[in-house]
Design a protein around this motif. Sequence first.
Motif, PDB file in Angstrom:
ATOM      1  N   ILE A  90      -6.868  -1.606   1.661  1.00  0.00           N
ATOM      2  CA  ILE A  90      -6.637  -0.871   2.911  1.00  0.00           C
ATOM      3  C   ILE A  90      -5.242  -0.228   2.884  1.00  0.00           C
ATOM      4  N   LEU A  91      -5.229   1.087   2.955  1.00  0.00           N
ATOM      5  CA  LEU A  91      -3.970   1.843   2.879  1.00  0.00           C
ATOM      6  C   LEU A  91      -3.414   2.147   4.268  1.00  0.00           C
ATOM      7  N   ALA A  92      -4.300   2.217   5.244  1.00  0.00           N
ATOM      8  CA  ALA A  92      -3.875   2.474   6.635  1.00  0.00           C
ATOM      9  C   ALA A  92      -5.012   2.082   7.561  1.00  0.00           C
ATOM     10  N   GLY A  93      -4.651   1.795   8.823  1.00  0.00           N
ATOM     11  CA  GLY A  93      -5.673   1.432   9.803  1.00  0.00           C
ATOM     12  C   GLY A  93      -6.223   0.039   9.548  1.00  0.00           C
ATOM     13  N   SER A  94      -7.409  -0.211  10.067  1.00  0.00           N
ATOM     14  CA  SER A  94      -8.009  -1.548   9.949  1.00  0.00           C
ATOM     15  C   SER A  94      -9.501  -1.454  10.235  1.00  0.00           C
ATOM     16  N   GLY A  95     -10.202  -2.521   9.900  1.00  0.00           N
ATOM     17  CA  GLY A  95     -11.648  -2.560  10.167  1.00  0.00           C
ATOM     18  C   GLY A  95     -12.171  -3.956   9.912  1.00  0.00           C
ATOM     19  N   SER A 125       0.819  -1.225   0.000  1.00  0.00           N
ATOM     20  CA  SER A 125       0.000   0.000   0.000  1.00  0.00           C
ATOM     21  C   SER A 125       0.847   1.267   0.000  1.00  0.00           C
ATOM     22  N   ASN A 126       2.127   1.155   0.404  1.00  0.00           N
ATOM     23  CA  ASN A 126       2.979   2.348   0.414  1.00  0.00           C
ATOM     24  C   ASN A 126       3.318   2.791  -1.011  1.00  0.00           C
ATOM     25  N   ASN A 127       3.176   1.854  -1.919  1.00  0.00           N
ATOM     26  CA  ASN A 127       3.629   2.099  -3.280  1.00  0.00           C
ATOM     27  C   ASN A 127       2.506   1.827  -4.285  1.00  0.00           C
ATOM     28  N   TYR A 128       1.238   2.019  -3.806  1.00  0.00           N
ATOM     29  CA  TYR A 128       0.137   1.496  -4.629  1.00  0.00           C
ATOM     30  C   TYR A 128       0.019   2.175  -5.985  1.00  0.00           C
ATOM     31  N   GLU A 129       0.472   3.415  -6.087  1.00  0.00           N
ATOM     32  CA  GLU A 129       0.330   4.096  -7.378  1.00  0.00           C
ATOM     33  C   GLU A 129       1.226   3.483  -8.446  1.00  0.00           C
ATOM     34  N   ALA A 140      -9.677  -6.689   8.148  1.00  0.00           N
ATOM     35  CA  ALA A 140      -8.918  -6.125   7.026  1.00  0.00           C
ATOM     36  C   ALA A 140      -7.950  -5.082   7.562  1.00  0.00           C
ATOM     37  N   LYS A 141      -6.678  -5.246   7.189  1.00  0.00           N
ATOM     38  CA  LYS A 141      -5.626  -4.357   7.699  1.00  0.00           C
ATOM     39  C   LYS A 141      -4.827  -3.794   6.532  1.00  0.00           C
ATOM     40  N   LYS A 142      -3.992  -2.825   6.860  1.00  0.00           N
ATOM     41  CA  LYS A 142      -3.109  -2.213   5.867  1.00  0.00           C
ATOM     42  C   LYS A 142      -2.505  -3.288   4.958  1.00  0.00           C
ATOM     43  N   ASN A 143      -2.566  -3.053   3.671  1.00  0.00           N
ATOM     44  CA  ASN A 143      -2.046  -3.947   2.611  1.00  0.00           C
ATOM     45  C   ASN A 143      -3.025  -5.024   2.147  1.00  0.00           C
ATOM     46  N   ASP A 144      -4.122  -5.217   2.880  1.00  0.00           N
ATOM     47  CA  ASP A 144      -5.121  -6.187   2.410  1.00  0.00           C
ATOM     48  C   ASP A 144      -5.976  -5.544   1.321  1.00  0.00           C
ATOM     49  N   MET A 145      -6.192  -6.284   0.257  1.00  0.00           N
ATOM     50  CA  MET A 145      -7.167  -5.868  -0.745  1.00  0.00           C
ATOM     51  C   MET A 145      -8.218  -6.954  -0.858  1.00  0.00           C
TER      52      MET A 145
END
Length: 183
Positions: free
Chosen positions: A103-108, A48-52, A124-129
């Motif tokens: 998910i780019l940050a945080g969780s839910g 997610s840090n480099n998603y672009e 779902a946490k950061k880096n999960d799609m």
Amino acid sequence: MAVNAQLDAWYINDSEEDQRLPHHLEPKLYVPVQKLAELGLAHWVLDSNNYEHDMELRKIRAERGYTYQDIVDIAPDLLPNYEANLKNFYKEHMHADEEIRFILAGSGYFDVRDFDDRWIRIWAKKNDMLVVPAGMYHRFTLDESEYIKALRLFKGYPVWTPHYRPQDEHPSRKDYITFWKRQ
Ligand code: KMT
């Protein structure tokens, strides 16, 4: 990383405790990622840090036709009418289209129904799609961290309309059952 990378998921109790709590059964009952795949959920772990610039995300978008994207940021001080909105996300519903969240940050927690009508809670946490298929009953809540930032993807012009349960006659619901339910 591959589809079917590890994902935290478990069956939940239906206690009236705050929806942001984990709601584990006693004893805890985890759900293997294979079971989620059998319900039609797709999952990847991406950077997610480099998603672009991420080539894997680019490939998924091209293969699955995701042409639209925007970002949602949900936290008590970011979302107007936070408590009311959180309650709304948590009403059981489905969509006529896939729900795609990276998910780019945080969780839910994304709660989804299995075919025995039990809730499975997916953390779902950061880096999960995640892709929740069209026609699958689900709901969302923030967890105790009360923060999530997610990229929302869509095929074409985005439609976020929730169709609240029951939706037995909705074509997307029927298609979902026909495609994924195995007796
Ligand atoms: C939405 O559309 O805002 C949602 O589905 C809420 C969860 S996104 C992390």
